[in-house]
Design an enzyme around this catalytic site. Sequence first.
Site, PDB file in Angstrom:
ATOM      1  N   LYS A  16       0.819  -1.215   0.000  1.00  0.00           N
ATOM      2  CA  LYS A  16       0.000   0.000   0.000  1.00  0.00           C
ATOM      3  C   LYS A  16       0.855   1.268   0.000  1.00  0.00           C
ATOM      4  CE  LYS A  16      -2.528   0.595   3.727  1.00  0.00           C
ATOM      5  NZ  LYS A  16      -1.860  -0.514   4.355  1.00  0.00           N
ATOM      6  N   LYS A  33      -0.407  10.318   6.086  1.00  0.00           N
ATOM      7  CA  LYS A  33      -0.680   9.074   6.824  1.00  0.00           C
ATOM      8  C   LYS A  33      -1.244   9.512   8.175  1.00  0.00           C
ATOM      9  CE  LYS A  33       0.270   4.541   7.834  1.00  0.00           C
ATOM     10  NZ  LYS A  33       0.121   3.354   6.993  1.00  0.00           N
TER      11      LYS A  33
END
Length: 212
Positions: A16, A33
């Site tokens: 990912k 993130k």
Amino acid sequence: MTLRIVVTGTDTGIGKTVFSAALTDALGGCYWKPIQSGLDEETDSETVHRLGRIPFQRILPEAWRLTTPVSPHLSAENDGVTLAPEALFPPATSRPLIIEGAGGLLVPLTRCETFADVFARWQIPAILCARTGLGTINHTLLSLEAMRQRLIPILGVALIGEEYSDTQRTIEEMGRVRVLGRLPHLNPLTADTLRRALQEQFDVSSIREAIA
């Protein structure tokens, strides 16, 4: 509105972050993130900086940085931190924003809320990353079902690994979803080989158009 894409996955460790690095590079975007679990090794933001050649000023700071490389809910408990998923909001940017979740789609952030619940609240189009190996059809179809139950907008599936044509066909047909492309395992994995692979395997312009 600035283009925004959520990158999520069927599991942890499937590539990912590598895909996020390539997509951020291809779109000339920013990367975020929201929650980082595990700080002893290279973080996902640092990986995106290295593999995507993304300047640190385009990598937005995490909302929480947790010490232990386990599920965010447990890592937060180990650190004595209380996560507040309801307080997570995508930051405003002047460039396209790639948002990477932690682990799989249903990874718990608390004892009662998952990343999927956050994505459902955001209503940002999501790309589901899935490995191509044995078991991926089951994991991918279950993940797509969970996304649809929560009304998460699905942009498509990004496969990561070796080519298995029937696997792709089955996911597309049974999952009623578009496979955007397949990112092969790269050896060596460098910024140059990653950029080239994404250009060869994905139509980034069509991803833009699907959201516009």
